[in-house]
Design an enzyme around this catalytic site. Structure first.
Site, short mmCIF file in Angstrom:
data_model
loop_
_atom_site.label_atom_id
_atom_site.label_comp_id
_atom_site.label_asym_id
_atom_site.label_seq_id
_atom_site.Cartn_x
_atom_site.Cartn_y
_atom_site.Cartn_z
N ASN A 1 0.82 -1.20 0.00
CA ASN A 1 0.00 0.00 0.00
C ASN A 1 0.86 1.26 0.00
O ASN A 1 1.97 1.28 0.54
CB ASN A 1 -0.96 0.00 1.19
CG ASN A 1 -0.38 0.70 2.41
OD1 ASN A 1 -0.46 1.92 2.53
ND2 ASN A 1 0.22 -0.07 3.31
N PHE B 1 -1.91 8.04 4.38
CA PHE B 1 -2.67 8.60 5.50
C PHE B 1 -3.94 9.31 5.02
O PHE B 1 -4.26 10.43 5.45
CB PHE B 1 -1.83 9.59 6.30
CG PHE B 1 -0.72 8.98 7.13
CD1 PHE B 1 -0.61 7.62 7.33
CD2 PHE B 1 0.23 9.81 7.72
CE1 PHE B 1 0.42 7.08 8.09
CE2 PHE B 1 1.26 9.29 8.49
CZ PHE B 1 1.36 7.93 8.68
N SER C 1 5.50 5.00 8.79
CA SER C 1 4.93 4.71 7.47
C SER C 1 5.90 5.17 6.40
O SER C 1 6.46 6.27 6.48
CB SER C 1 3.60 5.44 7.29
OG SER C 1 3.17 5.36 5.94
N ASN D 1 5.00 6.02 3.45
CA ASN D 1 4.21 6.67 2.41
C ASN D 1 3.99 8.16 2.61
O ASN D 1 3.27 8.78 1.84
CB ASN D 1 2.86 5.96 2.29
CG ASN D 1 3.02 4.50 1.91
OD1 ASN D 1 3.84 4.17 1.05
ND2 ASN D 1 2.29 3.62 2.57
N THR D 2 4.58 8.73 3.65
CA THR D 2 4.60 10.18 3.84
C THR D 2 6.05 10.63 3.76
O THR D 2 6.86 10.20 4.59
CB THR D 2 3.99 10.60 5.19
OG1 THR D 2 2.60 10.24 5.21
CG2 THR D 2 4.13 12.09 5.42
N LYS E 1 5.22 3.62 17.15
CA LYS E 1 5.25 2.52 16.20
C LYS E 1 6.45 2.68 15.28
O LYS E 1 6.64 3.73 14.67
CB LYS E 1 3.96 2.50 15.36
CG LYS E 1 3.83 1.27 14.46
CD LYS E 1 2.43 1.18 13.88
CE LYS E 1 2.22 -0.12 13.09
NZ LYS E 1 0.83 -0.27 12.62
N ASN F 1 5.71 -1.61 11.66
CA ASN F 1 4.93 -1.12 10.53
C ASN F 1 5.28 -1.93 9.28
O ASN F 1 5.94 -2.96 9.37
CB ASN F 1 5.23 0.38 10.32
CG ASN F 1 4.04 1.14 9.77
OD1 ASN F 1 3.34 0.68 8.88
ND2 ASN F 1 3.80 2.33 10.31
#
Length: 381
Positions: free
Chosen positions: A118, A122, A182, A184-185, A216, A245
């Site tokens: 993915n 967010f 994450s 993805n940021t 996390k 994560n």
């Protein structure tokens, strides 16, 4: 779960993953809105296992198994997810400001690997919209809230952004999670460096007040960085660490490399993450022992996976990708398998089993072996 596996193979895998998620989640929410139906489903899928009760983060929980953040990003389906038997539900990731996330497509299945990839980014309604939903959540359901940085906010204002979310959401949470892991940021994982993480966690801790606070972390951290985060958690008196994560690694996949590359960037979750997530968990427990509560997540598919996390040092265990591949009866299977393993083990309680495998390894001078303990070797069905 054979019926679900057939449904997945014949129907669900042919639907765009994000659309399938919306359809399935909508069905769960719809069932939960009918009191009689909700009670019947809960009786079927969430039978009590008193031996699995656990105390963690100052909370009494009916069991150790929860749903990881990412499934219910906006706190719209807590009652339905509890109906299925999850012992706690972690919502989010929520940001201070609403944001649409990354362009679609952004969620992909790697079915040969029982994995997901993915780059959602967010996507969520923002803290101001999520807070009143949390305030109305059903009683008796334990809820964690996972918060992250708004993408449009510059790194220099990251602390203020997290604090803004904390002030809106912490009062409605049973525990709060700072997500700095994450992929993805852009730049988010840079916040895991202790020099930047210390002031961030200190500020959030002050804003959260008495609410248990966790961080996390990513599985891609070097071992020495895992140690540094563990030491920081103890230094700051954090209540817990969630390991881990998603990963940006792509090694060892059954899916052909060219097919994986074609999907593009993103975080990988599911079975391929299991071994590294377990390694990070063992390392954390060896470093912090019982001073910090650990939550094991990443590649948890079966009761055996969950049991190994407990033996490695996790008081609580979470899953997400396994839910996609196993369906609504998955929490029941995990609970049943854990109860069987506990009964067959030398441990009187689940708390006695926490970290037992890692402690045994270190007593034997072996830091790289299995934490199998005394298990039945059966997978959840």
């Amino acid at each position: 779960m054979p019926a679900y596996r057939l449904l997945f193979a014949l129907v669900l895998r042919r639907i765009d993953p994000e659309r399938a998620h919306r359809l399935a989640f909508g069905l769960i929410r719809g069932v939960a809105r009918v009191p009689g139906l909700r009670a019947a489903v809960r009786a079927r899928l969430a039978p009590a296992h008193p031996d699995l009760r656990v105390r963690a983060l100052g909370l009494e929980m009916p069991g150790p198994f929860g749903l990881a953040a990412g499934f219910d990003k906006n706190a719209t389906g807590i009652a339905g997810l509890a109906m299925l038997g999850f012992d706690h539900v972690e919502v989010g990731t929520v940001t201070a400001h609403p944001q649409p996330g990354n362009p679609r497509p952004r969620l992909f299945r790697l079915t040969r690997d029982r994995a997901l990839l993915n780059r959602m980014g967010f996507n969520n309604d923002g803290a101001a919209a999520v807070a009143p939903r949390l305030a109305r959540r059903p009683p008796g359901v334990l809820v964690g809230v996972n918060i992250g940085k708004t993408k449009a906010v510059p790194d220099s204002e990251a602390i203020a952004d997290y604090v803004a979310s904390t002030r809106r959401l912490a009062r409605h949470a049973d525990y709060l999670v700072v997500n700095v892991s994450s992929p993805n940021t852009p730049g988010l994982r840079d916040l895991q460096a202790t020099g930047r993480l210390r002031p961030l966690l200190t500020a959030v801790r002050d804003a959260a007040g008495p609410v248990p606070l966790l961080v996390k972390i990513a599985p891609d951290l070097a071992d020495e960085d895992v140690d540094a985060v563990a030491d920081l958690a103890v230094e700051l008196g954090l209540d817990g660490v969630i390991a881990t994560n998603t990963t940006i690694a792509r090694e060892g996949l059954a899916t052909p490399p060219e097919a994986v590359s074609a999907l593009g960037a993103g975080g990988l979750s599911g079975a391929p993450l299991a071994e590294r997530a377990l390694q990070v968990l063992r390392r954390l427990y060896a470093r912090v022992g019982d001073r910090v509560t650990l939550i094991g997540v990443g590649g948890v598919e079966t009761a055996e996976d969950a049991w190994q996390r407990i033996l490695a040092g996790a008081t609580l265990v979470q899953g997400y990708s396994g839910f996609v591949y196993a369906g609504a009866a998955w929490p029941r299977a995990i609970h049943r398998g854990l109860a069987e393993r506990l009964a067959a083990s030398p441990y009187a309680t689940l708390a006695d089993a926490v970290g037992a495998g890692t402690r045994a390894e270190h007593a034997d001078g072996n830091t790289g072996g299995s934490t199998s303990g005394n298990t039945s070797g059966k997978e959840a069905s």
